[in-house]
Design an enzyme around this catalytic site. Structure first.
Site, PDB file in Angstrom:
ATOM      1  N   THR A 156       1.119  -1.235  -0.305  1.00  0.00           N
ATOM      2  CA  THR A 156       0.076  -0.183   0.187  1.00  0.00           C
ATOM      3  C   THR A 156       1.366   1.304  -0.144  1.00  0.00           C
ATOM      4  O   THR A 156       2.051   1.494   0.640  1.00  0.00           O
ATOM      5  CB  THR A 156      -0.957   0.230   1.257  1.00  0.00           C
ATOM      6  OG1 THR A 156      -2.020  -1.406   1.496  1.00  0.00           O
ATOM      7  CG2 THR A 156      -1.827   1.193   1.048  1.00  0.00           C
ATOM      8  N   HIS A 244      -7.973   3.517  -1.671  1.00  0.00           N
ATOM      9  CA  HIS A 244      -8.254   3.098  -0.482  1.00  0.00           C
ATOM     10  C   HIS A 244      -9.487   3.171  -0.383  1.00  0.00           C
ATOM     11  O   HIS A 244     -10.057   2.928   0.866  1.00  0.00           O
ATOM     12  CB  HIS A 244      -7.348   3.900   0.515  1.00  0.00           C
ATOM     13  CG  HIS A 244      -6.922   3.269   2.013  1.00  0.00           C
ATOM     14  ND1 HIS A 244      -5.594   2.992   1.725  1.00  0.00           N
ATOM     15  CD2 HIS A 244      -7.717   2.498   2.091  1.00  0.00           C
ATOM     16  CE1 HIS A 244      -4.920   2.005   2.355  1.00  0.00           C
ATOM     17  NE2 HIS A 244      -6.069   2.538   3.579  1.00  0.00           N
TER      18      HIS A 244
END
Length: 350
Positions: A156, A244
């Site tokens: 991420t 996200h």
């Protein structure tokens, strides 16, 4: 499950009835005014399919190859935190459903079950990583994922700091309930560490990680085509177009709107995946036609988990499979590889 649900909206409504409002809002909420969370779904509503006819679509096959492995359909499970907030079995139930469906679960670093338990439930999971400032600890987490049998790392990269989520602040939801922890954040002493967002994260850290593991590395959170080109230059194995779920930068571009430019920048040199806003099989079809190799779903999996544990997650995946299969036939295609941008009309203005 008491109620199967005809579509994901039905499953969501059932999950909302069952979940404590604080937990529902944690899963459902986005950052700030939630513009981006809404935009992810709205972007699909602005696309129209221009189907082909007389294409002989009697035999259809949804299987794809991804990073050298066969996956039963181009729908994967996105990494999401804290599955035990939805069901006591948590991520183990989700992994069991993924294995039964023949697809990939991306295990969150913030899982409430150990990666070893999750991987033992079956399937071929990938592991999502927030690179930590402590490189030794980051290496240890990677080693755990490797030893458990995870087949790829999903790093991420869109979270140098935590996004501000009004719903969680309103509820005062700042920690897990007693008895729940992020199990993959235990250090060698058994102590559970807090996940740290690293504002200093840069391409140098990706190069470092490449030297730590031989697993394929995908970058999650790529929206800008310049970053997609840099990903190719830095030798990563895939990019995930993601904001996200609208939970970090409110006002960030919807993932479907970002997808075409990223696909163009990558130019077929590595797979491009997408998450955010996928709620129907036709959404999967649109993303594939615009160049995605596969999509990932997050919130719908949590809805299914809340409704019926592993069976609920499996139901969500099968709803998407059946819907995609029918959409393929009606669009004049027999397999995901048949889909191209010619099937999608230009996006309407927001």
């Amino acid at each position: 499950m008491d109620e199967a649900g005809l579509n994901l909206a039905d499953v969501a409504a059932d999950a909302r009835r069952r979940l404590d409002p604080t937990r529902w809002d944690y899963f459902a909420g986005g950052a700030g005014g939630e513009r981006t969370a809404r935009a992810n779904e709205e972007a699909f509503a602005r696309r129209w399919i221009v189907p082909r006819v007389l294409r002989g679509v009697g035999e259809r096959d949804l299987e794809i190859s991804l990073l050298g492995s066969a996956v039963s359909m181009p729908v994967l499970i996105a990494p999401t935190a804290f599955h035990r907030l939805a069901h006591p079995d948590g991520e183990v139930a989700t992994a069991r459903a993924a294995a039964e469906a023949g697809t990939v679960m991306v295990v969150s670093m913030a899982a409430t079950r150990r990666v070893e338990e999750i991987a033992a439930a079956g399937g071929t999971p990938w592991f999502q990583l927030y690179p930590q400032p402590d490189l030794e600890f980051t290496t240890a987490v990677v080693r755990r994922a490797e030893a458990a049998g995870c087949r790829a790392l999903v790093v991420t990269v869109d979270s140098p700091v935590f996004g501000r989520r009004d719903r969680d602040l309103r509820h005062g939801f700042v920690d897990l309930p007693p008895g729940m922890v992020c199990e993959n954040m235990r250090d060698a002493t058994g102590q559970v560490r807090d996940i740290e967002m690293d504002a200093g994260l840069s391409w140098e850290r990706i190069a470092w990680l490449r030297g730590v593991t031989t697993l394929p590395i995908l970058l999650k959170g790529v929206l800008h085509p310049a970053d997609a080109r840099l990903a190719v230059e830095h030798g990563v194995d895939g990019v995930l177009v993601s904001n996200h779920g609208g939970r970090q930068l409110d006002g960030a571009l919807a993932t479907l709107d970002a997808l075409p430019a990223v696909v163009e920048a990558v130019a077929g040199r590595l797979p491009v995946l997408l998450d955010g806003g996928v709620r129907r099989g036709v959404d999967v079809l649109v993303a594939l036609a615009l160049g995605a190799s596969a999509v990932l779903v997050g919130r719908p999996v949590l809805w299914g988990l809340a409704v019926g544990g592993a069976a609920g997650v499996r139901h969500v995946l099968e709803l998407l499979r059946a819907d995609l299969d029918g959409a393929l036939a009606l669009a004049g295609a027999t397999r995901p590889g048949d889909l191209g941008v010619d099937l999608i009309a230009p996006a309407a203005r927001p």
